[in-house]
Scaffold this active site. Sequence first.
Site, short mmCIF file in Angstrom:
data_model
loop_
_atom_site.label_atom_id
_atom_site.label_comp_id
_atom_site.label_asym_id
_atom_site.label_seq_id
_atom_site.Cartn_x
_atom_site.Cartn_y
_atom_site.Cartn_z
N SER A 221 -3.73 5.13 11.95
CA SER A 221 -3.78 6.43 12.61
C SER A 221 -2.40 6.85 13.10
CB SER A 221 -4.75 6.39 13.80
OG SER A 221 -4.21 5.57 14.83
N GLU B 185 -1.53 7.61 16.04
CA GLU B 185 -1.20 6.94 17.29
C GLU B 185 -0.61 5.55 17.03
OE1 GLU B 185 -4.12 10.11 17.93
OE2 GLU B 185 -4.03 8.41 16.57
N GLU C 75 0.83 -1.21 0.00
CA GLU C 75 0.00 0.00 0.00
C GLU C 75 0.86 1.25 0.00
OE1 GLU C 75 -3.86 1.68 2.44
OE2 GLU C 75 -2.35 0.56 3.56
#
Length: 398
Positions: free
Chosen positions: A375, A377, A249
Amino acid sequence: MDLSHSAADEAFRVEVREFLRDSLAGEWGALRGLGGPGRDHEAYDERLAWNRYLADQGWTGLGWPVEHGGRGLSLHQQVIFHEEYARADAPVKVNHLGEELLGPTLIAFGTPAQQQRFLPGILAVQELWCQGYSEPEAGSDLANVRTRARLVDGSWVIDGQKVWTSLAQYSDWCFVIARTDPDSQRHRGLSFLLVPLAQPGVEVRPIEQLTGGSEFNEVFFTAARTDADLVVGEVGAGWGVAMGLLGFERGVSTIGQQVGFERELDSVVDLARRTGRIDDPVIADRLAAAKATLTVMRLNALRGLSLAEHGGDSASGGGAASIAKLVWANWHQQLGELAMDVAGPDGLTAGDDGELDQWQRLFLFSRADTIYGGSDEIQRNILAERVLGLPPEPKGTL
Protein backbone atom coordinates in the site's frame (compact mmCIF):
# COMPACT_ATOMS: atom_id res chain seq x y z
CA MET A 1 21.86 5.09 -17.68
CA ASP A 2 22.38 4.21 -21.34
CA LEU A 3 19.04 4.06 -23.19
CA SER A 4 20.55 3.26 -26.58
CA HIS A 5 20.25 -0.16 -28.20
CA SER A 6 22.95 -1.96 -30.13
CA ALA A 7 22.51 -3.32 -33.65
CA ALA A 8 22.07 -6.78 -32.13
CA ASP A 9 19.34 -5.44 -29.83
CA GLU A 10 17.50 -3.86 -32.75
CA ALA A 11 17.77 -7.12 -34.70
CA PHE A 12 16.27 -8.85 -31.69
CA ARG A 13 13.43 -6.31 -31.68
CA VAL A 14 12.65 -7.21 -35.29
CA GLU A 15 12.70 -10.91 -34.39
CA VAL A 16 10.23 -10.39 -31.53
CA ARG A 17 7.99 -8.12 -33.58
CA GLU A 18 7.82 -10.56 -36.51
CA PHE A 19 7.17 -13.54 -34.25
CA LEU A 20 4.26 -11.80 -32.54
CA ARG A 21 2.89 -10.43 -35.81
CA ASP A 22 2.87 -13.86 -37.44
CA SER A 23 1.57 -15.72 -34.39
CA LEU A 24 -1.23 -13.28 -33.63
CA ALA A 25 -2.34 -13.21 -37.25
CA GLY A 26 -3.33 -16.86 -37.04
CA GLU A 27 -5.35 -18.92 -34.60
CA TRP A 28 -4.29 -16.78 -31.67
CA GLY A 29 -5.48 -13.51 -33.16
CA ALA A 30 -8.82 -13.57 -31.34
CA LEU A 31 -6.96 -13.36 -28.04
CA ARG A 32 -5.50 -9.90 -28.66
CA GLY A 33 -6.05 -7.55 -25.74
CA LEU A 34 -7.59 -10.17 -23.44
CA GLY A 35 -6.70 -10.62 -19.78
CA GLY A 36 -5.08 -8.24 -17.33
CA PRO A 37 -6.14 -6.64 -14.04
CA GLY A 38 -9.86 -7.06 -13.50
CA ARG A 39 -10.09 -9.20 -16.65
CA ASP A 40 -8.19 -12.35 -15.74
CA HIS A 41 -11.32 -14.44 -16.31
CA GLU A 42 -11.28 -13.63 -20.04
CA ALA A 43 -10.50 -16.67 -22.23
CA TYR A 44 -8.40 -18.18 -19.47
CA ASP A 45 -8.02 -21.64 -21.04
CA GLU A 46 -7.14 -20.13 -24.40
CA ARG A 47 -4.56 -17.80 -22.83
CA LEU A 48 -3.07 -20.76 -20.97
CA ALA A 49 -2.68 -22.54 -24.31
CA TRP A 50 -1.08 -19.39 -25.76
CA ASN A 51 1.36 -19.19 -22.83
CA ARG A 52 2.34 -22.83 -23.44
CA TYR A 53 2.80 -22.04 -27.12
CA LEU A 54 5.21 -19.27 -26.14
CA ALA A 55 7.09 -21.80 -24.03
CA ASP A 56 7.28 -24.27 -26.91
CA GLN A 57 8.70 -21.52 -29.12
CA GLY A 58 11.34 -20.54 -26.56
CA TRP A 59 9.78 -17.29 -25.32
CA THR A 60 9.67 -17.99 -21.57
CA GLY A 61 12.45 -17.54 -19.04
CA LEU A 62 14.08 -14.88 -21.19
CA GLY A 63 16.25 -13.47 -18.42
CA TRP A 64 16.87 -16.77 -16.63
CA PRO A 65 20.43 -18.15 -16.82
CA VAL A 66 21.00 -20.66 -19.59
CA GLU A 67 22.06 -23.31 -17.07
CA HIS A 68 18.56 -23.14 -15.58
CA GLY A 69 16.79 -23.50 -18.92
CA GLY A 70 16.43 -19.80 -19.72
CA ARG A 71 17.77 -17.79 -22.62
CA GLY A 72 20.09 -15.55 -20.61
CA LEU A 73 19.06 -12.43 -22.49
CA SER A 74 20.44 -9.02 -21.53
CA LEU A 75 18.37 -6.45 -19.67
CA HIS A 76 18.01 -4.43 -22.87
CA GLN A 77 16.65 -7.44 -24.75
CA GLN A 78 14.21 -8.30 -21.97
CA VAL A 79 12.94 -4.70 -22.05
CA ILE A 80 12.56 -4.95 -25.83
CA PHE A 81 10.51 -8.15 -25.55
CA HIS A 82 8.12 -6.71 -22.98
CA GLU A 83 7.72 -3.49 -24.98
CA GLU A 84 6.95 -5.33 -28.21
CA TYR A 85 4.67 -7.80 -26.46
CA ALA A 86 2.58 -4.96 -25.06
CA ARG A 87 2.59 -3.02 -28.34
CA ALA A 88 1.34 -6.11 -30.18
CA ASP A 89 -1.61 -6.15 -27.75
CA ALA A 90 -0.78 -9.80 -27.10
CA PRO A 91 -2.94 -11.59 -24.51
CA VAL A 92 -1.83 -11.31 -20.91
CA LYS A 93 0.09 -14.43 -19.90
CA VAL A 94 -1.21 -16.60 -17.06
CA ASN A 95 2.21 -17.65 -15.74
CA HIS A 96 3.53 -14.30 -14.47
CA LEU A 97 3.80 -15.34 -10.82
CA GLY A 98 5.75 -18.47 -11.67
CA GLU A 99 7.98 -17.16 -14.44
CA GLU A 100 8.70 -13.63 -13.22
CA LEU A 101 8.59 -14.10 -9.43
CA LEU A 102 9.08 -17.63 -8.14
CA GLY A 103 11.45 -18.83 -10.86
CA PRO A 104 14.07 -16.11 -10.24
CA THR A 105 13.60 -16.60 -6.48
CA LEU A 106 14.36 -20.32 -6.74
CA ILE A 107 17.39 -19.54 -8.89
CA ALA A 108 18.65 -17.10 -6.25
CA PHE A 109 17.70 -18.93 -3.04
CA GLY A 110 16.57 -22.48 -3.86
CA THR A 111 18.48 -25.73 -3.51
CA PRO A 112 19.62 -27.64 -6.61
CA ALA A 113 16.92 -30.23 -5.90
CA GLN A 114 14.22 -27.53 -5.73
CA GLN A 115 15.49 -25.96 -8.94
CA GLN A 116 15.47 -29.29 -10.77
CA ARG A 117 12.00 -30.10 -9.47
CA PHE A 118 10.19 -26.84 -10.20
CA LEU A 119 11.96 -24.72 -12.81
CA PRO A 120 11.17 -26.97 -15.83
CA GLY A 121 7.45 -26.97 -14.97
CA ILE A 122 7.44 -23.17 -14.67
CA LEU A 123 9.26 -22.71 -17.99
CA ALA A 124 6.88 -25.11 -19.76
CA VAL A 125 3.82 -23.52 -18.08
CA GLN A 126 2.79 -26.93 -16.79
CA GLU A 127 2.62 -25.95 -13.12
CA LEU A 128 0.98 -22.66 -12.14
CA TRP A 129 1.70 -20.71 -8.97
CA CYS A 130 0.05 -18.20 -6.67
CA GLN A 131 1.46 -16.04 -3.87
CA GLY A 132 0.50 -16.69 -0.24
CA TYR A 133 1.61 -13.51 1.49
CA SER A 134 -1.28 -11.28 2.62
CA GLU A 135 -3.63 -12.23 5.45
CA PRO A 136 -6.73 -10.61 7.00
CA GLU A 137 -4.54 -9.15 9.78
CA ALA A 138 -1.39 -8.81 7.69
CA GLY A 139 -1.90 -7.14 4.36
CA SER A 140 1.07 -4.97 3.48
CA ASP A 141 2.50 -5.62 6.96
CA LEU A 142 3.86 -9.06 6.14
CA ALA A 143 5.84 -9.27 9.37
CA ASN A 144 2.51 -9.75 11.17
CA VAL A 145 1.56 -13.04 9.45
CA ARG A 146 -0.28 -15.54 11.63
CA THR A 147 -0.28 -18.59 9.36
CA ARG A 148 1.78 -21.21 11.19
CA ALA A 149 3.68 -24.32 10.13
CA ARG A 150 5.20 -27.05 12.27
CA LEU A 151 7.26 -30.13 11.37
CA VAL A 152 5.42 -33.39 11.92
CA ASP A 153 6.80 -36.73 10.67
CA GLY A 154 8.84 -35.25 7.85
CA SER A 155 6.22 -32.74 6.66
CA TRP A 156 5.30 -29.16 7.37
CA VAL A 157 1.74 -28.98 8.72
CA ILE A 158 0.21 -25.59 7.87
CA ASP A 159 -2.73 -23.80 9.47
CA GLY A 160 -3.93 -20.31 8.63
CA GLN A 161 -5.57 -18.10 6.05
CA LYS A 162 -4.29 -16.06 3.13
CA VAL A 163 -6.29 -13.42 1.27
CA TRP A 164 -6.08 -11.41 -1.97
CA THR A 165 -4.35 -14.46 -3.46
CA SER A 166 -4.28 -13.74 -7.19
CA LEU A 167 -5.34 -16.61 -9.48
CA ALA A 168 -5.33 -19.22 -6.69
CA GLN A 169 -8.36 -20.89 -8.27
CA TYR A 170 -6.24 -21.76 -11.32
CA SER A 171 -3.00 -22.62 -9.51
CA ASP A 172 -1.31 -25.92 -8.69
CA TRP A 173 1.06 -24.56 -6.04
CA CYS A 174 1.35 -21.63 -3.65
CA PHE A 175 4.51 -20.10 -2.18
CA VAL A 176 3.55 -19.36 1.41
CA ILE A 177 5.04 -17.19 4.13
CA ALA A 178 4.36 -18.95 7.45
CA ARG A 179 5.63 -18.62 11.01
CA THR A 180 7.66 -21.73 11.81
CA ASP A 181 8.99 -20.50 15.17
CA PRO A 182 5.97 -20.11 17.48
CA ASP A 183 7.96 -17.94 19.91
CA SER A 184 9.16 -15.47 17.25
CA GLN A 185 7.84 -12.01 16.47
CA ARG A 186 7.75 -9.73 13.45
CA HIS A 187 10.32 -10.57 10.74
CA ARG A 188 12.04 -13.35 12.65
CA GLY A 189 10.90 -16.97 12.60
CA LEU A 190 9.18 -16.86 9.20
CA SER A 191 9.79 -19.45 6.48
CA PHE A 192 9.13 -19.52 2.74
CA LEU A 193 7.27 -22.77 1.92
CA LEU A 194 6.19 -24.36 -1.36
CA VAL A 195 2.74 -25.86 -0.84
CA PRO A 196 0.64 -28.01 -3.22
CA LEU A 197 -2.99 -26.84 -3.44
CA ALA A 198 -4.59 -30.10 -4.62
CA GLN A 199 -5.00 -31.62 -1.16
CA PRO A 200 -7.83 -31.98 1.40
CA GLY A 201 -6.38 -29.36 3.76
CA VAL A 202 -6.67 -26.48 1.28
CA GLU A 203 -9.82 -24.53 0.41
CA VAL A 204 -9.86 -21.74 -2.19
CA ARG A 205 -12.74 -19.24 -2.16
CA PRO A 206 -12.86 -16.71 -5.04
CA ILE A 207 -13.73 -13.13 -4.09
CA GLU A 208 -16.11 -11.37 -6.47
CA GLN A 209 -14.79 -7.93 -7.35
CA LEU A 210 -16.38 -4.68 -8.46
CA THR A 211 -15.38 -5.49 -12.03
CA GLY A 212 -17.36 -8.75 -11.95
CA GLY A 213 -14.33 -11.04 -12.03
CA SER A 214 -12.69 -13.03 -9.25
CA GLU A 215 -8.96 -12.57 -9.72
CA PHE A 216 -8.42 -12.49 -5.95
CA ASN A 217 -9.14 -15.37 -3.57
CA GLU A 218 -9.16 -16.42 0.05
CA VAL A 219 -7.10 -19.55 0.73
CA PHE A 220 -7.62 -21.56 3.93
CA PHE A 221 -5.03 -24.04 5.19
CA THR A 222 -6.27 -26.60 7.72
CA ALA A 223 -3.55 -29.11 8.57
CA ALA A 224 -2.35 -28.82 4.98
CA ARG A 225 0.97 -30.48 4.31
CA THR A 226 4.12 -30.06 2.29
CA ASP A 227 7.43 -31.93 2.36
CA ALA A 228 10.02 -30.87 4.90
CA ASP A 229 12.56 -30.03 2.18
CA LEU A 230 10.21 -27.62 0.39
CA VAL A 231 11.35 -24.61 2.39
CA VAL A 232 13.28 -22.08 0.31
CA GLY A 233 16.31 -20.68 2.11
CA GLU A 234 16.95 -21.38 5.77
CA VAL A 235 14.11 -22.26 8.14
CA GLY A 236 13.17 -19.09 9.99
CA ALA A 237 14.89 -16.85 7.43
CA GLY A 238 11.96 -16.55 5.03
CA TRP A 239 11.71 -12.77 5.36
CA GLY A 240 14.83 -12.27 3.27
CA VAL A 241 13.54 -14.66 0.60
CA ALA A 242 10.16 -12.92 0.57
CA MET A 243 11.79 -9.51 0.13
CA GLY A 244 14.01 -10.89 -2.62
CA LEU A 245 10.92 -12.08 -4.48
CA LEU A 246 9.30 -8.64 -4.19
CA GLY A 247 12.38 -7.20 -5.86
CA PHE A 248 11.77 -9.49 -8.83
CA GLU A 249 8.09 -8.44 -8.83
CA ARG A 250 9.12 -4.90 -9.75
CA GLY A 251 11.54 -6.08 -12.42
CA VAL A 252 11.72 -5.80 -16.19
CA SER A 253 8.08 -6.75 -16.83
CA THR A 254 7.09 -3.32 -15.46
CA ILE A 255 8.26 -1.86 -18.79
CA GLY A 256 5.49 -3.79 -20.54
CA GLN A 257 3.12 -2.38 -17.94
CA GLN A 258 4.16 1.13 -18.98
CA VAL A 259 3.32 0.36 -22.62
CA GLY A 260 -0.07 -0.93 -21.50
CA PHE A 261 -0.63 2.31 -19.61
CA GLU A 262 0.23 4.23 -22.78
CA ARG A 263 -2.41 2.31 -24.71
CA GLU A 264 -5.01 3.04 -22.01
CA LEU A 265 -4.16 6.74 -22.08
CA ASP A 266 -4.41 6.81 -25.88
CA SER A 267 -7.88 5.25 -25.66
CA VAL A 268 -8.98 7.96 -23.20
CA VAL A 269 -7.63 10.65 -25.55
CA ASP A 270 -9.57 9.07 -28.44
CA LEU A 271 -12.70 9.05 -26.29
CA ALA A 272 -12.18 12.73 -25.47
CA ARG A 273 -11.98 13.52 -29.18
CA ARG A 274 -15.19 11.58 -29.93
CA THR A 275 -17.13 13.21 -27.12
CA GLY A 276 -15.74 16.68 -27.72
CA ARG A 277 -14.31 16.84 -24.19
CA ILE A 278 -10.87 17.41 -25.70
CA ASP A 279 -11.96 21.05 -26.24
CA ASP A 280 -12.38 21.52 -22.49
CA PRO A 281 -9.12 23.22 -21.41
CA VAL A 282 -9.17 21.51 -18.00
CA ILE A 283 -9.58 18.05 -19.57
CA ALA A 284 -6.91 18.82 -22.17
CA ASP A 285 -4.51 19.95 -19.45
CA ARG A 286 -5.10 16.77 -17.43
CA LEU A 287 -4.51 14.60 -20.50
CA ALA A 288 -1.26 16.44 -21.27
CA ALA A 289 -0.10 16.10 -17.67
CA ALA A 290 -0.87 12.36 -17.74
CA LYS A 291 1.22 11.98 -20.90
CA ALA A 292 4.16 13.88 -19.42
CA THR A 293 4.05 11.90 -16.18
CA LEU A 294 3.91 8.62 -18.09
CA THR A 295 7.12 9.57 -19.93
CA VAL A 296 8.85 10.32 -16.63
CA MET A 297 7.58 7.02 -15.20
CA ARG A 298 9.15 5.06 -18.03
CA LEU A 299 12.50 6.76 -17.63
CA ASN A 300 12.40 6.22 -13.87
CA ALA A 301 11.58 2.53 -14.36
CA LEU A 302 14.52 2.14 -16.74
CA ARG A 303 16.80 3.89 -14.26
CA GLY A 304 15.70 1.54 -11.50
CA LEU A 305 16.36 -1.49 -13.69
CA SER A 306 19.77 -0.14 -14.62
CA LEU A 307 20.65 0.30 -10.94
CA ALA A 308 19.50 -3.25 -10.17
CA GLU A 309 21.54 -4.66 -13.06
CA HIS A 310 24.67 -3.03 -11.66
CA GLY A 311 24.09 -4.22 -8.11
CA GLY A 312 22.22 -1.22 -6.72
CA ASP A 313 19.57 -2.02 -4.10
CA SER A 314 16.47 -0.08 -3.15
CA ALA A 315 18.34 2.13 -0.69
CA SER A 316 21.24 2.99 -2.99
CA GLY A 317 18.78 3.80 -5.71
CA GLY A 318 16.90 6.23 -3.51
CA GLY A 319 14.14 3.68 -2.86
CA ALA A 320 13.55 3.29 -6.58
CA ALA A 321 11.09 0.39 -6.27
CA SER A 322 8.93 2.14 -3.65
CA ILE A 323 9.00 5.43 -5.55
CA ALA A 324 7.98 3.68 -8.76
CA LYS A 325 5.08 1.90 -7.05
CA LEU A 326 3.81 5.14 -5.50
CA VAL A 327 4.00 7.00 -8.80
CA TRP A 328 2.43 4.44 -11.14
CA ALA A 329 -0.32 3.37 -8.73
CA ASN A 330 -1.53 6.92 -8.18
CA TRP A 331 -1.08 7.84 -11.85
CA HIS A 332 -3.18 4.85 -12.94
CA GLN A 333 -5.86 5.60 -10.37
CA GLN A 334 -6.05 9.20 -11.60
CA LEU A 335 -6.30 7.93 -15.18
CA GLY A 336 -9.38 5.94 -14.21
CA GLU A 337 -10.92 9.06 -12.70
CA LEU A 338 -10.03 11.05 -15.80
CA ALA A 339 -11.64 8.40 -18.01
CA MET A 340 -14.90 8.76 -16.10
CA ASP A 341 -14.81 12.55 -16.42
CA VAL A 342 -14.21 12.23 -20.16
CA ALA A 343 -17.02 9.66 -20.53
CA GLY A 344 -19.46 11.94 -18.71
CA PRO A 345 -22.96 10.61 -17.90
CA ASP A 346 -22.43 7.55 -20.12
CA GLY A 347 -19.82 6.36 -17.66
CA LEU A 348 -22.49 5.92 -14.98
CA THR A 349 -24.43 3.13 -16.68
CA ALA A 350 -23.44 -0.37 -17.74
CA GLY A 351 -24.51 -1.98 -21.00
CA ASP A 352 -27.83 -3.74 -21.49
CA ASP A 353 -26.23 -7.03 -20.47
CA GLY A 354 -24.65 -5.48 -17.38
CA GLU A 355 -21.17 -5.58 -18.92
CA LEU A 356 -18.75 -2.79 -18.08
CA ASP A 357 -16.89 -0.95 -20.82
CA GLN A 358 -13.10 -0.61 -20.78
CA TRP A 359 -13.12 2.77 -19.05
CA GLN A 360 -15.52 1.71 -16.31
CA ARG A 361 -13.41 -1.37 -15.66
CA LEU A 362 -10.28 0.77 -15.60
CA PHE A 363 -11.83 3.12 -13.05
CA LEU A 364 -13.15 0.38 -10.75
CA PHE A 365 -10.09 -1.86 -10.73
CA SER A 366 -7.65 1.02 -10.36
CA ARG A 367 -9.11 1.76 -6.92
CA ALA A 368 -7.01 -1.21 -5.75
CA ASP A 369 -3.77 0.04 -7.32
CA THR A 370 -2.72 1.96 -4.21
CA ILE A 371 -3.34 -1.10 -2.00
CA TYR A 372 -2.10 -4.29 -3.65
CA GLY A 373 1.62 -4.96 -4.05
CA GLY A 374 2.33 -2.83 -0.99
CA SER A 375 0.00 0.00 0.00
CA ASP A 376 0.95 3.67 -0.34
CA GLU A 377 1.33 3.92 3.42
CA ILE A 378 3.80 1.03 3.53
CA GLN A 379 5.82 2.42 0.60
CA ARG A 380 6.10 5.80 2.32
CA ASN A 381 7.23 4.11 5.54
CA ILE A 382 9.92 2.22 3.61
CA LEU A 383 11.19 5.44 2.09
CA ALA A 384 11.09 7.31 5.40
CA GLU A 385 12.71 4.66 7.57
CA ARG A 386 15.03 2.69 5.29
CA VAL A 387 16.11 5.36 2.81
CA LEU A 388 15.88 8.66 4.68
CA GLY A 389 16.73 7.18 8.08
CA LEU A 390 13.81 8.80 9.90
CA PRO A 391 12.60 7.37 13.24
CA PRO A 392 10.32 4.33 12.79
CA GLU A 393 6.58 4.75 13.11
CA PRO A 394 5.39 4.02 16.68
CA LYS A 395 3.99 0.51 17.09
CA GLY A 396 1.02 -0.39 19.25
CA THR A 397 -2.72 0.12 19.49
CA LEU A 398 -4.75 3.19 20.33
